[in-house]
Design a protein around this motif. Structure first.
Motif, PDB file in Angstrom:
ATOM      1  N   ASN A 205     -14.090  -1.747   9.982  1.00 19.94           N
ATOM      2  CA  ASN A 205     -15.348  -1.393   9.306  1.00 19.94           C
ATOM      3  C   ASN A 205     -15.401  -1.931   7.875  1.00 19.94           C
ATOM      4  OD1 ASN A 205     -13.779   0.255   7.707  1.00 19.94           O
ATOM      5  ND2 ASN A 205     -14.556   2.171   8.537  1.00 19.94           N
ATOM      6  N   ASN A 206     -14.348  -2.700   7.501  1.00 22.12           N
ATOM      7  CA  ASN A 206     -14.350  -3.423   6.224  1.00 22.12           C
ATOM      8  C   ASN A 206     -14.113  -2.543   4.998  1.00 22.12           C
ATOM      9  OD1 ASN A 206     -14.586  -6.250   5.550  1.00 22.12           O
ATOM     10  ND2 ASN A 206     -16.318  -5.705   4.254  1.00 22.12           N
ATOM     11  N   SER A 207     -13.680  -1.287   5.181  1.00 21.17           N
ATOM     12  CA  SER A 207     -13.569  -0.393   4.024  1.00 21.17           C
ATOM     13  C   SER A 207     -12.259  -0.568   3.259  1.00 21.17           C
ATOM     14  CB  SER A 207     -13.731   1.063   4.449  1.00 21.17           C
ATOM     15  OG  SER A 207     -12.678   1.445   5.316  1.00 21.17           O
ATOM     16  N   VAL A 208     -11.188  -0.919   3.961  1.00 16.46           N
ATOM     17  CA  VAL A 208      -9.903  -1.101   3.279  1.00 16.46           C
ATOM     18  C   VAL A 208      -9.176  -2.346   3.790  1.00 16.46           C
ATOM     19  CG1 VAL A 208      -9.526   1.356   2.768  1.00 16.46           C
ATOM     20  CG2 VAL A 208      -8.634   0.396   4.900  1.00 16.46           C
ATOM     21  N   LEU A 209      -8.295  -2.847   2.942  1.00 17.93           N
ATOM     22  CA  LEU A 209      -7.317  -3.871   3.302  1.00 17.93           C
ATOM     23  C   LEU A 209      -5.954  -3.205   3.211  1.00 17.93           C
ATOM     24  CD1 LEU A 209      -6.507  -6.928   3.731  1.00 17.93           C
ATOM     25  CD2 LEU A 209      -6.361  -7.067   1.234  1.00 17.93           C
ATOM     26  N   ILE A 210      -5.154  -3.317   4.258  1.00 24.04           N
ATOM     27  CA  ILE A 210      -3.826  -2.705   4.270  1.00 24.04           C
ATOM     28  C   ILE A 210      -2.775  -3.803   4.283  1.00 24.04           C
ATOM     29  CG2 ILE A 210      -2.254  -1.152   5.495  1.00 24.04           C
ATOM     30  CD1 ILE A 210      -4.636   0.295   6.629  1.00 24.04           C
ATOM     31  N   SER A 211      -1.758  -3.625   3.448  1.00 19.64           N
ATOM     32  CA  SER A 211      -0.668  -4.610   3.375  1.00 19.64           C
ATOM     33  C   SER A 211       0.670  -3.919   3.547  1.00 19.64           C
ATOM     34  CB  SER A 211      -0.705  -5.358   2.033  1.00 19.64           C
ATOM     35  OG  SER A 211      -0.557  -4.456   0.952  1.00 19.64           O
TER      36      SER A 211
ATOM     37  N   TRP B 142      -5.707  -0.875  -0.032  1.00 23.32           N
ATOM     38  CA  TRP B 142      -6.576  -1.461  -1.056  1.00 23.32           C
ATOM     39  C   TRP B 142      -8.037  -1.242  -0.684  1.00 23.32           C
ATOM     40  CZ3 TRP B 142      -3.657  -3.737  -4.934  1.00 23.32           C
ATOM     41  CH2 TRP B 142      -2.330  -4.093  -4.605  1.00 23.32           C
ATOM     42  N   ASP B 143      -8.852  -0.910  -1.667  1.00 20.73           N
ATOM     43  CA  ASP B 143     -10.293  -0.863  -1.461  1.00 20.73           C
ATOM     44  C   ASP B 143     -10.789  -2.277  -1.172  1.00 20.73           C
ATOM     45  OD1 ASP B 143     -13.198  -1.105  -2.459  1.00 20.73           O
ATOM     46  OD2 ASP B 143     -12.892   1.061  -2.401  1.00 20.73           O
ATOM     47  N   ALA B 144     -11.563  -2.451  -0.094  1.00 19.86           N
ATOM     48  CA  ALA B 144     -11.972  -3.797   0.318  1.00 19.86           C
ATOM     49  C   ALA B 144     -13.203  -4.300  -0.434  1.00 19.86           C
ATOM     50  CB  ALA B 144     -12.232  -3.839   1.819  1.00 19.86           C
TER      51      ALA B 144
ATOM     52  N   LEU C 157      -6.096  -0.471  -5.895  1.00 20.37           N
ATOM     53  CA  LEU C 157      -5.065   0.148  -5.060  1.00 20.37           C
ATOM     54  C   LEU C 157      -5.391   1.626  -4.883  1.00 20.37           C
ATOM     55  CD1 LEU C 157      -2.336  -0.184  -3.571  1.00 20.37           C
ATOM     56  CD2 LEU C 157      -1.217   0.436  -5.721  1.00 20.37           C
ATOM     57  N   LYS C 158      -5.598   2.040  -3.635  1.00 23.79           N
ATOM     58  CA  LYS C 158      -5.973   3.425  -3.352  1.00 23.79           C
ATOM     59  C   LYS C 158      -4.757   4.304  -3.071  1.00 23.79           C
ATOM     60  CE  LYS C 158      -9.551   4.222  -0.725  1.00 23.79           C
ATOM     61  NZ  LYS C 158     -10.555   4.206   0.379  1.00 23.79           N
TER      62      LYS C 158
END
Length: 302
Positions: free
Chosen positions: A193-199, A209-211, A216-217
């Motif tokens: 849904n494009n809300s976060v990027l996870i690493s 991460w907030d997308a 950094l959340k």
């Protein structure tokens, strides 16, 4: 709390070396694996016991990518380049010698193939002209993983210099340089849904991460050893991580809480490092590959 029952359905063998690459076919009933033995094998989830060899190259295969639009498979051939295979007749259409380095990841967007290599390069190839359009030198260290945002505007790269670099997908201009990991970044994925990027990476931690603004959340100590890969379920509600610690972990993608650990002791899991996982769109099973030369298929009941 979500209760998850884990059933191991299959253990598949046939590769003669560590299995590094994994990709779903355009028809998700099928998937591909690539290995240190240079073999690329097609598997059928309805009849998974015997894989079919569709390519054999001279060096290890770390990266596979499917071009669903053209029904093609792109094989990353370490120290050489890419091979493009037509998935209808399972024959090679064309190849391109582009590097003397390891190829760690491949992504495709529109007519562009993005190839991440060990010398800190993203090589952009035009599928129409079958030629290199651009060499994007983004680091002195390896480009380990690439991720495309679901909205089609961004491409992110996880690097061995501990950073994540985010680019405009159309102009390839740098937008963000994310610094939080203390070691190489191996795992990277946008929530559907494009809300976060996870690493995730060698420091065994997950970063959320907030997308939108890429702040950094959250930071989570997630595994004992390096996180090698992560994959979302199709609906984006859950994701899985796999690690050098031989475990697969299932996470809630909203709360980022750990829901399940799949390992050797509890579920007869892999005996060595787990290199990649896919959450199948076909039957929602999880497919995992490992240094133990085995492919495991898991059913999760929520």
């Amino acid at each position: 709390m979500v209760k998850i029952q884990v059933n191991k359905l299959h253990t598949l063998t046939g590769h003669n070396d560590c299995i590094y690459a994994l990709a779903e076919a355009p028809d998700p009933r099928y998937f591909f694996t690539g290995s240190g033995d240079g073999m690329v094998v097609l598997w059928d989830l309805d009849d998974p016991k015997d894989g079919k060899l569709i390519a054999k190259v001279n060096h290890s295969v770390y990266a596979l990518e499917v071009d669903s639009q053209r029904n093609q498979l792109i094989v990353g051939h370490n120290f050489e380049g890419i091979h493009v295979i037509d998935l209808v007749d399972q024959k090679e259409l064309w190849s391109l010698n582009i590097t003397n380095q390891s190829i760690f990841d491949i992504k495709i967007s529109g007519n562009n193939i993005f190839v991440g290599t060990a010398d800190g390069m993203i090589i952009v190839i035009d599928t129409e002209t079958k030629a290199v359009k651009r060499h994007l030198k983004i680091s002195e260290k390896s480009v380990r993983v690439l991720a495309l945002s679901p909205d089609g505007y961004r491409i992110a790269a996880g690097l061995s210099d501990h950073s994540i670099k985010v680019f405009d997908l159309n102009t390839l201009e740098p937008i963000h340089n994310l610094i939080s990991h203390s070691n190489s970044v191996f795992a990277l994925g946008y929530q559907p849904n494009n809300s976060v990027l996870i690493s995730g990476g060698r420091d065994a931690s997950l970063k959320i991460w907030d997308a939108v603004d890429y702040s950094l959340k959250q930071s989570i100590v997630a595994h004992l050893y390096a996180i090698n890969y992560l994959a979302f379920r199709e609906d984006g509600r859950y994701f899985v991580t796999c690690s050098m610690d031989k475990s697969i972990k299932v996470w809630d993608a909203e709360s980022f809480k750990l829901l399940k650990v799949i390992d050797k002791a509890r579920y007869a899991g892999h005996g060595t490092s787990i290199n990649k996982v896919v959450w199948s769109r076909y039957n929602q099973n999880i497919i995992s590959i490992s240094d133990d030369r085995k492919i495991s298929i898991w059913n999760l009941e929520f």
